[in-house]
Structures are given as C-alpha cells and as structure tokens.
Write a protein that holds these residues in place. Structure first.
Motif, PDB file in Angstrom:
ATOM      1  N   SER A  21       0.819  -1.217   0.000  1.00 48.41           N
ATOM      2  CA  SER A  21       0.000   0.000   0.000  1.00 48.41           C
ATOM      3  C   SER A  21       0.850   1.264   0.000  1.00 48.41           C
ATOM      4  O   SER A  21       0.535   2.244  -0.688  1.00 48.41           O
ATOM      5  N   LYS A  22       1.944   1.263   0.746  1.00 50.03           N
ATOM      6  CA  LYS A  22       2.797   2.452   0.835  1.00 50.03           C
ATOM      7  C   LYS A  22       3.515   2.702  -0.480  1.00 50.03           C
ATOM      8  O   LYS A  22       3.639   3.853  -0.936  1.00 50.03           O
ATOM      9  N   VAL A  23       3.989   1.632  -1.094  1.00 48.26           N
ATOM     10  CA  VAL A  23       4.683   1.752  -2.379  1.00 48.26           C
ATOM     11  C   VAL A  23       3.739   2.303  -3.442  1.00 48.26           C
ATOM     12  O   VAL A  23       4.116   3.145  -4.263  1.00 48.26           O
ATOM     13  N   CYS A  24       2.483   1.832  -3.404  1.00 47.78           N
ATOM     14  CA  CYS A  24       1.490   2.265  -4.386  1.00 47.78           C
ATOM     15  C   CYS A  24       0.832   3.592  -4.009  1.00 47.78           C
ATOM     16  O   CYS A  24       0.080   4.152  -4.819  1.00 47.78           O
ATOM     17  N   GLY A  25       1.107   4.078  -2.802  1.00 44.71           N
ATOM     18  CA  GLY A  25       0.493   5.318  -2.346  1.00 44.71           C
ATOM     19  C   GLY A  25      -1.017   5.235  -2.262  1.00 44.71           C
ATOM     20  O   GLY A  25      -1.723   6.186  -2.618  1.00 44.71           O
ATOM     21  N   SER A  26      -1.533   4.096  -1.787  1.00 42.25           N
ATOM     22  CA  SER A  26      -2.978   3.855  -1.786  1.00 42.25           C
ATOM     23  C   SER A  26      -3.493   3.522  -0.385  1.00 42.25           C
ATOM     24  O   SER A  26      -3.343   2.384   0.073  1.00 42.25           O
ATOM     25  N   PRO A  27      -4.121   4.477   0.297  1.00 41.56           N
ATOM     26  CA  PRO A  27      -4.769   4.168   1.578  1.00 41.56           C
ATOM     27  C   PRO A  27      -5.888   3.142   1.425  1.00 41.56           C
ATOM     28  O   PRO A  27      -6.170   2.386   2.358  1.00 41.56           O
ATOM     29  N   GLU A  28      -6.513   3.126   0.242  1.00 45.27           N
ATOM     30  CA  GLU A  28      -7.598   2.181   0.015  1.00 45.27           C
ATOM     31  C   GLU A  28      -7.125   0.731   0.154  1.00 45.27           C
ATOM     32  O   GLU A  28      -7.895  -0.139   0.596  1.00 45.27           O
ATOM     33  N   MET A  29      -5.871   0.460  -0.218  1.00 44.29           N
ATOM     34  CA  MET A  29      -5.342  -0.895  -0.110  1.00 44.29           C
ATOM     35  C   MET A  29      -5.245  -1.338   1.345  1.00 44.29           C
ATOM     36  O   MET A  29      -5.478  -2.510   1.669  1.00 44.29           O
ATOM     37  N   VAL A  30      -4.925  -0.412   2.232  1.00 46.50           N
ATOM     38  CA  VAL A  30      -4.880  -0.733   3.659  1.00 46.50           C
ATOM     39  C   VAL A  30      -6.282  -1.054   4.170  1.00 46.50           C
ATOM     40  O   VAL A  30      -6.494  -2.050   4.880  1.00 46.50           O
ATOM     41  N   ILE A  31      -7.238  -0.211   3.807  1.00 44.89           N
ATOM     42  CA  ILE A  31      -8.608  -0.387   4.294  1.00 44.89           C
ATOM     43  C   ILE A  31      -9.216  -1.690   3.773  1.00 44.89           C
ATOM     44  O   ILE A  31      -9.826  -2.458   4.533  1.00 44.89           O
ATOM     45  N   VAL A  32      -9.046  -1.964   2.473  1.00 49.54           N
ATOM     46  CA  VAL A  32      -9.564  -3.206   1.895  1.00 49.54           C
ATOM     47  C   VAL A  32      -8.865  -4.413   2.513  1.00 49.54           C
ATOM     48  O   VAL A  32      -9.496  -5.444   2.807  1.00 49.54           O
ATOM     49  N   GLY A  33      -7.556  -4.304   2.731  1.00 49.27           N
ATOM     50  CA  GLY A  33      -6.803  -5.387   3.366  1.00 49.27           C
ATOM     51  C   GLY A  33      -7.320  -5.685   4.763  1.00 49.27           C
ATOM     52  O   GLY A  33      -7.465  -6.850   5.154  1.00 49.27           O
ATOM     53  N   ARG A  34      -7.608  -4.631   5.536  1.00 49.28           N
ATOM     54  CA  ARG A  34      -8.170  -4.821   6.874  1.00 49.28           C
ATOM     55  C   ARG A  34      -9.553  -5.482   6.805  1.00 49.28           C
ATOM     56  O   ARG A  34      -9.890  -6.327   7.638  1.00 49.28           O
ATOM     57  N   PHE A  35     -10.340  -5.109   5.835  1.00 54.42           N
ATOM     58  CA  PHE A  35     -11.671  -5.702   5.671  1.00 54.42           C
ATOM     59  C   PHE A  35     -11.556  -7.197   5.369  1.00 54.42           C
ATOM     60  O   PHE A  35     -12.291  -8.011   5.939  1.00 54.42           O
ATOM     61  N   ILE A  36     -10.624  -7.569   4.509  1.00 54.36           N
ATOM     62  CA  ILE A  36     -10.447  -8.983   4.139  1.00 54.36           C
ATOM     63  C   ILE A  36      -9.930  -9.794   5.322  1.00 54.36           C
ATOM     64  O   ILE A  36     -10.375 -10.928   5.557  1.00 54.36           O
ATOM     65  N   THR A  37      -8.992  -9.238   6.088  1.00 55.25           N
ATOM     66  CA  THR A  37      -8.520  -9.952   7.286  1.00 55.25           C
ATOM     67  C   THR A  37      -9.662 -10.118   8.289  1.00 55.25           C
ATOM     68  O   THR A  37      -9.721 -11.122   9.011  1.00 55.25           O
TER      69      THR A  37
END
Length: 522
Positions: free
Chosen positions: A119-135
């Motif tokens: 997520s940090k490399v891609c500069g995408s906060p959405e990736m963190v949020i979606v990742g948390r949802f999937i976990t």
C-alpha cells in the motif's frame, strides 16, 4: 488430582490432536488477536501516510476530522469484515467441511497481506482499508470454524482443553503485535507495511501442514455418511481408546436428528426444542463483548498515564498486559478439565465485574487519594486476567457443545455475528458513553458482567466430560420441567402429557411424560 489430569492428557492427547490444535490456532485464531492490536503502534505513521497520499493526489492537506474518520474506518472495518465472515460460516463448513474451510479460506490472508504490504509503495490508503476488511472476513470465519473443528475431533474429556487453545493463541497474537510494534523492532515509520503484512507467515505454515490431517470424524459420518473415512480419521486422532464406542455415540446422535441436513439460522431460531441453548449462546456471546474488555483495551494507556507511568514506558507496560493475557489463557486451558466450564465463566465474569466497579471507584477517588491510581492499574490487570481465564474462549466452546451436528453451524453464525456486532457497538459507543458518564461508564460493564455470571449459574448446566447426546438429554429434562411448570394450573390437572418434540437438543425421544392425577392438588 493434578497427577490424574496429567495422566489423562498423556493417554488421550495424541500428537495428531495437539498438532492440529496448534496449526489451526497458530495459522488462523492468532491472526484475530494480531489484527486487533497491530494498528495501535503505527497509528501516527498510518495517519501521516494517509495525509501525504491525499496531498499528492489533490494538493490539499486533510483536516483533523477527516483524518481521524479515515483512520477510524481503517480500525473499525475489521469488525465489519468479521461480521461478514461469521455470516458465511454455515455455507462454508457444510460445503467444504471444517478442515476444508480453514484451508480454503487461507487465500484471504495472502490477498490481504499483499494489499497492505504494498500500500505504501502504491500510495494507496484504500489498499490498507480493503486489506483490513479482508482480514476481518478471515477472522470472522476462523473464530467460529476453528473451535468447531477442534470440538468435533477431540474426545469428550479433552474437548475443553483443546477448545481453549485458540483463545491462548489469540492472546499470543495480541502480545506479538504489541511486541513487534515496539520502536526497537518494527515500530519505525518505514516498517509499518511489513508489520501489517506479517499475517501471511503463520498462515503459510498452516497451509503447508494442515492438509495432511483428516477432516472432522463427526462431519464425515453424520453429514457425509462416509464410515470408512470416519474410522480412518478416528484412528489418526486416537491412540488407546475404543473407536467403536465413539462411532456408536455418533450414530446415536445421527439417529436422534430428524434430518442430517444443516439447519439455517431461521430454522434454528424457530426450533422451540433448542430455545434455551440459543438464548444461552446469545447471552454469553453478547456478554463477552459488553463486559468492557474492549473499552479497557481502548483506555489502558490513559489509565497507565494517570497512574504516573512515564509516556515513554507505557508501550512496555502495554506489552506486559499482553503477557498477562497469555498467562490467564494458560490457566484457563489447563484447569478447564478439572474445574469445568461453569466455574471459569462465572468466576471470570465476576472478577471482571468487581474490577470494573473498582475502576470507577479509583477514578473518582484518585484526585483526593493518589494511591488509588495504582488500584486502577490493578483493576485493569484483573479485568484482562479474568477475561482470558474464561470468558475469552469458553463461549466458543459452549456453542459447539450445546448443539448437535445439524444445529451447530447455524448456532455459530448466531453467536459469531452477535459477537462482532457487539464488538463494533462497544468501539463506536464507548467514547460517547465515556464523555457523558465519565468514570461511571464502567458501572454499565460491571452490571453486564454480573448479569451474565448470574445467567450462567442459573441456566447453563456443566458439560465437562459429557458427550453431545448426554448434553442433549440434560436440556431435554430442563425443557420438560419448564413446560410442566408452565402448563400445570394450580388446583386442577388430572393428566398431563408432554408432546413429543422432534430434532435438536431438548428432544424427548420416546413416549411422553405423564403426571399421575394423585400428584395434582385436589
């Protein structure tokens, strides 16, 4: 007595049983605890990343309210995912089996790990949020399926011991997140994506080893009618015991079911023969979250700060509370087969209720009595220890024990969904409750703890060392007595016949209970 317990464990606790308990708990249950605590340490770094990402996209800085909302979504969406996962349990365990569900849902962890790690490399906060949802989805599934699987493969005298192994690993997950989040380890700004994505490591180990172990024997016999696979699985999980006796007990349970098909949640709720079991699952699962444990974790740092602990040392004190959780879990695990389920649940909730009231008292008096600050710290430790000894794990075990095979998946959906809804509710409501009620807010949790302890004492029987059929008969007697009390009018009844109830726990298998007219009041 301790020597006897150790001898029982040695005789019946085979390496296969222990290996499955550790693999499923390490690769699935532990991730729930880890994901609960992992976002606390890098919170400032994650918010900074969100702010920089928005600046790079829009050229404007986020205001404090928007940033807080975005981070709150990151934290709370884990519980929303957990609710979604808990609602999927019934379909998954019926189609893939217990072990099959644990193995097949591992893919969710790898997807989430990749999203959060890059997520940090891609500069995408959405990736963190979606990742948390999937976990969250994975945790919602595993919190129900792992205790179900272990409860079905364990012999009756070890069902409590194996059933609490996942709760120990949940505590280990919380402790691991706290430990790795220290500044000396992965608590630096450049390391937070790695900290979030480490969940893939234990799941990978589980995925490499767990497929080699058999499926639940009860699932294979009662739902799949595969006698050969059932015998093979029992031989794998047992050493010196009568396999034929266990098969006969499973067949007796199978005959007692009106259908081998798995019930839906709606069918479970409409089945009057299991109303007391359903109510018990509702009470203990809601009580587990409304006991105040989530609020305590939320408020721990402030209590430690008020007690005079330097700000730089609070993180180490928090790690210490994680160690207390593990110790509490171990105490519960190694005493449950000696003490039983009821003492651990009743004792745990009672300790938590007393300590919640103690926190209220200490917060009120600490202005005039400085030593009360240390009482508040002691009460925090007491709440955490009381929770981990019993209420943290026994409710999941009870959900497995109180229902037969056809009812069990739906029961886990009910218990799991209520658990996650209550978790989300406490996290959302507590800050407002704290603002309006101040120190008195903990009295609400004290009342809940006392109410749940009283309910367990009055209505839930001890299930230690009993088969699922024996537990069924205990509730049959309770149901018969309650119906008799409800239907017998004082002063006149010549003959009362209790109707035959089909299916589920609470079943009177043959005949009817007759009350002789001579026993009635004239």
């Amino acid at each position: 007595m301790v020597g006897l317990l150790e001898s029982v464990l040695i005789i019946y606790l085979t390496r296969s049983l222990l290996a499955v308990a550790f693999l499923t708990s390490f690769g699935s249950s532990m991730l729930y605890g880890y994901n609960l605590a992992v976002v606390n340490s890098p919170a400032a770094y994650i918010k900074n990343f969100y702010n920089r990402s928005v600046v790079s996209r829009n050229g404007t800085i986020m205001d404090e309210e928007s940033l807080t909302l975005m981070y709150s979504l990151t934290v709370s969406i884990f519980a929303i995912g957990g609710l979604v996962g808990s609602l999927m349990v019934g379909v998954l365990v019926t189609r893939f089996g217990r072990k099959g569900t644990v193995v097949n849902t591992s893919v969710l962890v790898f997807v989430a790990s990749v999203l959060m790690g890059f997520s940090k490399v891609c500069g995408s906060p959405e990736m963190v949020i979606v990742g948390r949802f999937i976990t969250g989805i994975h945790s919602g599934i595993s919190l129900s399926v792992v205790p179900m699987y272990l409860g079905e493969i364990a012999p009756k005298n070890l069902r409590g011991f194996l059933g609490l192994v996942p709760s120990i690993f949940i505590c280990v997950g919380v402790f691991s997140a706290q430990l790795l989040g220290l500044h000396e380890l992965l608590g630096k700004e450049e390391h937070w994506p790695l900290l979030l994505s480490l969940v893939a490591v234990p799941t990978f180990i589980q995925l490499m080893l767990l497929p080699w172990f058999p499926e639940s024997p009860r699932y294979l016999l009662i739902e799949k009618h595969n006698v050969h696979a059932t015998i093979t699985a029992l031989k794998w999980y047992r050493s010196k015991c009568n396999i034929q006796e266990e098969i006969e007990e499973m067949q007796e349970e199978q005959r007692s079911l009106s259908s081998s098909d798995t019930l839906s949640v709606w069918q479970l709720l409409l089945d009057k023969s299991v109303r007391w079991q359903v109510l018990s699952v509702v009470v203990i699962n809601i009580g587990m979250q409304l006991s105040g444990i989530d609020a305590i974790w939320f408020y721990t740092n402030d209590i430690f700060e008020n007690a005079g602990i330097p700000a730089g040392e609070i993180q180490y004190t928090t790690v210490g509370t994680g160690a207390i959780e593990i110790i509490g879990g171990l105490i519960g695990c190694f005493t449950i087969e000696k003490l039983g389920r009821r003492p651990l649940v009743i004792g745990g909730f009672t300790i938590m209720g007393v300590c919640c009231a103690g926190i209220t008292l200490s917060l009120i008096l600490q202005v005039s009595l400085p030593f009360m600050r240390y009482i508040s710290v002691t009460c925090v430790v007491g709440i955490i220890a009381g929770f981990c000894i019993g209420p943290a794990g026994v409710p999941f075990l009870m959900t497995a024990e109180l229902f037969k095979q056809s009812h069990r998946p739906a029961a886990y959906i009910v218990g799991g969904s209520l658990n996650w809804i209550s978790n989300f509710t406490v996290g959302f409501v507590f800050p407002f409750l704290q603002m309006s009620a101040g120190a008195y807010c903990y009295l609400v949790f004290a009342a809940v703890c006392c109410a749940v302890a009283t309910y367990v004492y009055a209505f839930i029987p001890e299930t230690k060392n009993k088969t699922f059929v024996e537990i069924s008969r205990m509730f049959s007697k309770k149901e018969a007595v309650l119906e008799t009390q409800a239907l017998v009018a004082p002063g006149h009844v010549d003959t009362l016949k209790l109707r035959k109830m089909n299916g589920g726990y609470g079943t009177l298998e043959n005949g009817s209970l007759e009350l002789d007219s001579s026993s009635s009041a004239p």
